[in-house]
Design an enzyme around this catalytic site. Structure first.
Site, mmCIF file in Angstrom:
data_model
loop_
_atom_site.group_PDB
_atom_site.id
_atom_site.type_symbol
_atom_site.label_atom_id
_atom_site.label_comp_id
_atom_site.label_asym_id
_atom_site.label_seq_id
_atom_site.Cartn_x
_atom_site.Cartn_y
_atom_site.Cartn_z
ATOM 1 N N LYS A 76 0.833 -1.214 0.000
ATOM 2 C CA LYS A 76 0.000 0.000 0.000
ATOM 3 C C LYS A 76 0.866 1.263 0.000
ATOM 4 O O LYS A 76 0.643 2.182 -0.773
ATOM 5 C CB LYS A 76 -0.909 0.044 1.250
ATOM 6 C CG LYS A 76 -1.780 -1.185 1.418
ATOM 7 C CD LYS A 76 -2.631 -1.110 2.664
ATOM 8 C CE LYS A 76 -1.873 -1.158 3.973
ATOM 9 N NZ LYS A 76 -1.176 -2.437 4.239
ATOM 10 N N ARG A 99 0.128 -9.407 13.380
ATOM 11 C CA ARG A 99 -0.484 -8.373 12.526
ATOM 12 C C ARG A 99 -1.405 -9.009 11.493
ATOM 13 O O ARG A 99 -2.464 -8.466 11.167
ATOM 14 C CB ARG A 99 0.602 -7.550 11.822
ATOM 15 C CG ARG A 99 1.279 -6.554 12.761
ATOM 16 C CD ARG A 99 2.574 -6.030 12.191
ATOM 17 N NE ARG A 99 2.431 -5.201 11.013
ATOM 18 C CZ ARG A 99 3.423 -4.906 10.181
ATOM 19 N NH1 ARG A 99 4.637 -5.378 10.401
ATOM 20 N NH2 ARG A 99 3.216 -4.133 9.144
ATOM 21 N N ARG A 123 -9.232 1.019 9.416
ATOM 22 C CA ARG A 123 -8.774 -0.347 9.644
ATOM 23 C C ARG A 123 -9.764 -1.140 10.473
ATOM 24 O O ARG A 123 -9.506 -2.301 10.794
ATOM 25 C CB ARG A 123 -7.459 -0.281 10.412
ATOM 26 C CG ARG A 123 -6.249 -0.665 9.606
ATOM 27 C CD ARG A 123 -5.090 -0.551 10.572
ATOM 28 N NE ARG A 123 -3.946 -1.253 10.156
ATOM 29 C CZ ARG A 123 -2.944 -0.709 9.485
ATOM 30 N NH1 ARG A 123 -3.015 0.532 9.101
ATOM 31 N NH2 ARG A 123 -1.895 -1.418 9.199
ATOM 32 N N ARG A 141 12.043 -6.170 4.657
ATOM 33 C CA ARG A 141 11.833 -4.723 4.485
ATOM 34 C C ARG A 141 12.808 -3.919 5.346
ATOM 35 O O ARG A 141 13.051 -4.225 6.499
ATOM 36 C CB ARG A 141 10.405 -4.335 4.866
ATOM 37 C CG ARG A 141 10.215 -2.820 4.853
ATOM 38 C CD ARG A 141 8.776 -2.402 4.862
ATOM 39 N NE ARG A 141 8.047 -2.833 6.028
ATOM 40 C CZ ARG A 141 6.753 -2.585 6.215
ATOM 41 N NH1 ARG A 141 6.064 -1.948 5.295
ATOM 42 N NH2 ARG A 141 6.164 -3.007 7.302
ATOM 43 N N ARG A 201 11.905 -2.188 10.882
ATOM 44 C CA ARG A 201 10.842 -1.819 11.817
ATOM 45 C C ARG A 201 10.688 -2.906 12.865
ATOM 46 O O ARG A 201 10.745 -4.085 12.551
ATOM 47 C CB ARG A 201 9.511 -1.654 11.053
ATOM 48 C CG ARG A 201 9.284 -0.266 10.549
ATOM 49 C CD ARG A 201 8.126 -0.141 9.604
ATOM 50 N NE ARG A 201 6.865 -0.746 10.029
ATOM 51 C CZ ARG A 201 5.726 -0.630 9.359
ATOM 52 N NH1 ARG A 201 5.686 0.080 8.234
ATOM 53 N NH2 ARG A 201 4.627 -1.210 9.777
#
Ligand code: AP5
Length: 209
Positions: free
Chosen positions: A13, A163, A88, A122, A152
C-alpha cells in the site's frame, strides 16, 4: 481524488501510495507513518501508540480517528488524498463516512507467504521514509538520502504473524463493507513487480497512462 488503500500488512500500500501521490499531486496520509513519528517525538499520542504498534495490535479507534480528522483539515488535502492504512476497523470507516465521501477503495491482495517474505526483508529509511527490500539494497544505506536504513520493530517474525491475525479479524471485514457501497476495486499483487501493480492501480482507478 479521495482514495483509501486497503490490504494486509506488507501488501504494498505504502509503495503504491508514494507513486500515485507524485502523479496525482495529492498527499499520502499514512496513519502508520504519523504514529511512528509521534513515537519518535514522544508526544502523548506516541506514548499511547507505542505498545500497540510494537505488539502488532491496532491503536485504539478514538486515537487514530482524531489524527485523521485533524490531518484532513490541512490545506494540502483540498484536492484529494490517499488514506494509506485508514480505516482499519468498521467503526473507523463509519466515522470516516460522516466526514467525507470517498471516490474509491483499492484493496491490495497478497498471499501470506509473500507478505512474510516482504516484511522480513523490508528496510526503511528513518530520515526520508523510503521503503526497500534487502534484496534490492546494496549495503545498508538509503539510496535516496544516504541515511542508514533500519528494520521496523513490528517486522519481526512473531509480530508479523500477529499483525496478519489482527488484519483478518478487524480489517478484512472492510472489504465487504466497501463492496456493498460499490466503491471497492481489487488489485491482485501476487507475483507482480511494483511497476506491474502500479499499472493495475491506475487501470482500476481509470487513470490514463
Ligand atoms: P502501517 O504502517 O500502516 O503498517 P501496515 O498496514 O501493516 O502496512 P505496512 O506498512 O507494513 O505495509 P504496506 O502495505 O504499506 O507495504 P509496503 O509498501 O511498505 O501500520 C503499522 C501499525 O500502526 C499497525 O500495526 C497499527 O498498530 C498502527 N496503525 C496504523 N494505522 C492504524 C489504524 N487506522 N488504526 C489502528 N492502528 C493503526 O511494502 C512492504 C515491503 O514489500 C517493502 O519492503 C517493499 O519494498 C516491498 N514491496 C512492495 N511492493 C512490492 C512488489 N510488488 N514486489 C516486491 N516487493 C514489494
Amino acid at each position: 481524488m479521495k482514495l483509501i488503500f486497503l490490504g494486509p500488512p506488507g501488501a504494498g500500500k505504502g509503495t503504491q501510495a508514494q507513486l500515485l501521490m507524485h502523479d496525482l499531486n495529492i498527499p499520502q496520509i499514512s496513519t502508520g507513518d504519523i504514529l511512528r513519528k509521534a513515537i519518535r517525538e514522544m508526544t502523548p499520542t506516541g506514548v499511547i501508540a507505542k505498545g500497540y504498534i510494537d505488539r502488532g495490535e491496532l491503536v485504539p479507534d478514538d486515537v487514530v480517528i482524531a489524527i485523521v480528522r485533524d490531518r484532513l483539515q490541512e490545506k494540502d488535502c483540498e484536492n484529494g488524498y490517499i488514506l494509506d492504512g485508514f480505516p482499519r476497523t468498521v467503526p473507523q470507516a463509519e466515522v470516516l463516512d460522516t466526514i467525507v465521501e470517498i471516490d474509491a477503495v483499492v484493496d491490495f491482495e497478497l498471499p501470506n507467504e509473500e507478505i512474510i517474505n516482504r516484511l522480513s526483508g523490508r528496510r526503511v529509511c528513518p530520515k526520508c521514509n523510503s521503503t526497500y527490500h534487502i534484496s534490492r539494497l546494496d549495503g545498508d544505506t538509503c539510496p535516496g538520502c544516504g541515511e542508514k536504513v533500519i528494520q521496523r520493530k513490528d517486522d519481526m517474525p512473531e509480530t508479523v504473524l500477529n499483525r496478519l491475525e489482527v488484519y483478518e479479524k478487524q480489517t478484512a471485514p472492510l472489504i465487504a463493507y466497501y463492496k456493498n457501497k460499490g466503491s471497492l476495486r481489487v488489485v491482485d499483487c501476487t507475483g507482480q513487480q511494483v511497476e506491474g501493480v502500479y499499472a493495475e492501480v491506475r487501470k482500476v482507478l481509470g487513470i490514463n497512462a
